[in-house]
Design a protein around this motif. Sequence first.
Motif, PDB file in Angstrom:
ATOM      1  N   ALA A  55       0.849  -1.197   0.000  1.00 52.23           N
ATOM      2  CA  ALA A  55       0.000   0.000   0.000  1.00 52.23           C
ATOM      3  C   ALA A  55       0.879   1.239   0.000  1.00 52.23           C
ATOM      4  N   THR A  56       0.781   2.018  -1.076  1.00 48.14           N
ATOM      5  CA  THR A  56       1.632   3.195  -1.168  1.00 48.14           C
ATOM      6  C   THR A  56       0.857   4.497  -1.019  1.00 48.14           C
ATOM      7  N   GLY A  82      -2.151   1.622  -4.696  1.00 51.20           N
ATOM      8  CA  GLY A  82      -1.667   3.000  -4.649  1.00 51.20           C
ATOM      9  C   GLY A  82      -0.733   3.345  -5.790  1.00 51.20           C
ATOM     10  N   THR A  83      -0.250   4.558  -5.708  1.00 46.53           N
ATOM     11  CA  THR A  83       0.618   5.103  -6.748  1.00 46.53           C
ATOM     12  C   THR A  83       2.009   4.461  -6.672  1.00 46.53           C
ATOM     13  N   ILE A  84       2.574   4.204  -7.833  1.00 44.61           N
ATOM     14  CA  ILE A  84       3.949   3.685  -7.861  1.00 44.61           C
ATOM     15  C   ILE A  84       4.819   4.731  -8.540  1.00 44.61           C
ATOM     16  N   VAL A  85       5.760   5.236  -7.804  1.00 41.60           N
ATOM     17  CA  VAL A  85       6.663   6.235  -8.379  1.00 41.60           C
ATOM     18  C   VAL A  85       7.955   5.541  -8.844  1.00 41.60           C
ATOM     19  N   ASN A  86       8.723   6.278  -9.632  1.00 42.87           N
ATOM     20  CA  ASN A  86       9.939   5.684 -10.208  1.00 42.87           C
ATOM     21  C   ASN A  86      10.853   5.079  -9.138  1.00 42.87           C
ATOM     22  N   ILE A 136      -0.874  -7.420  -3.377  1.00 45.15           N
ATOM     23  CA  ILE A 136      -1.937  -6.450  -3.681  1.00 45.15           C
ATOM     24  C   ILE A 136      -1.285  -5.066  -3.759  1.00 45.15           C
ATOM     25  N   ILE A 137      -1.229  -4.531  -4.972  1.00 48.25           N
ATOM     26  CA  ILE A 137      -0.624  -3.212  -5.162  1.00 48.25           C
ATOM     27  C   ILE A 137      -1.737  -2.185  -5.023  1.00 48.25           C
TER      28      ILE A 137
END
Length: 185
Positions: free
Chosen positions: A52-53, A92-96, A89-90
């Motif tokens: 969870a991001t 949220g946002t995934i940043v570089n 379970i992804i």
Amino acid sequence: MFCLQPISSSAAKQAGFPGEVHETPGGGVVLSKLDDLINWARSNSLWPLTFATSCCGIEMMAVASAKYDFSRFGFEVARASPRQADVIIIAGTIVNKMAPVLKRLYDQMADPKYVIAMGACAISGGPFFYNTYSVIKGADHIIPVDVYIAGCPPRPEALLHALITLQEKIKKGYTREQIRQGSNS
Ligand code: SF4
């Protein structure tokens, strides 16, 4: 074929046990295929690795709470270690900067493993797609995704539905490719 005894047909039915129960005076005998048994056991013990991001993570946490209670379906053993998890379970946002972390966690999971992209950010970069250089335009740019859940954020019921659908397909013996292609047969 695989044989276990004794077991009553009602107990086997209640547990969703694969195979046929042949009644005997002392209980019953179950005839099943080993593959069916393995798929049945695997589908009933999917341990999630939570990733969870951002905001979707709150909805994911709600699924573990008393109201939605995903432990009813065998998902309650949420893991912090990828080596003990079956499905990531992804949420949220995934940043570089997070991309290599996600890839490493995925690589550390043992096969068979599954990936759920929960929410617009995990699917496509979400509302940040247009106005930031730092956001990955979807988790499937980094790792293979088996299940997509639309929404910003998706409701907890949607995640529950995705988990149960994944569970059903594993129980039927679908490969990851078949799950990804959305096969229903
Ligand atoms: S999809 Fe919406 S709710 Fe989910 S992390 Fe992105 S902005 Fe937040």
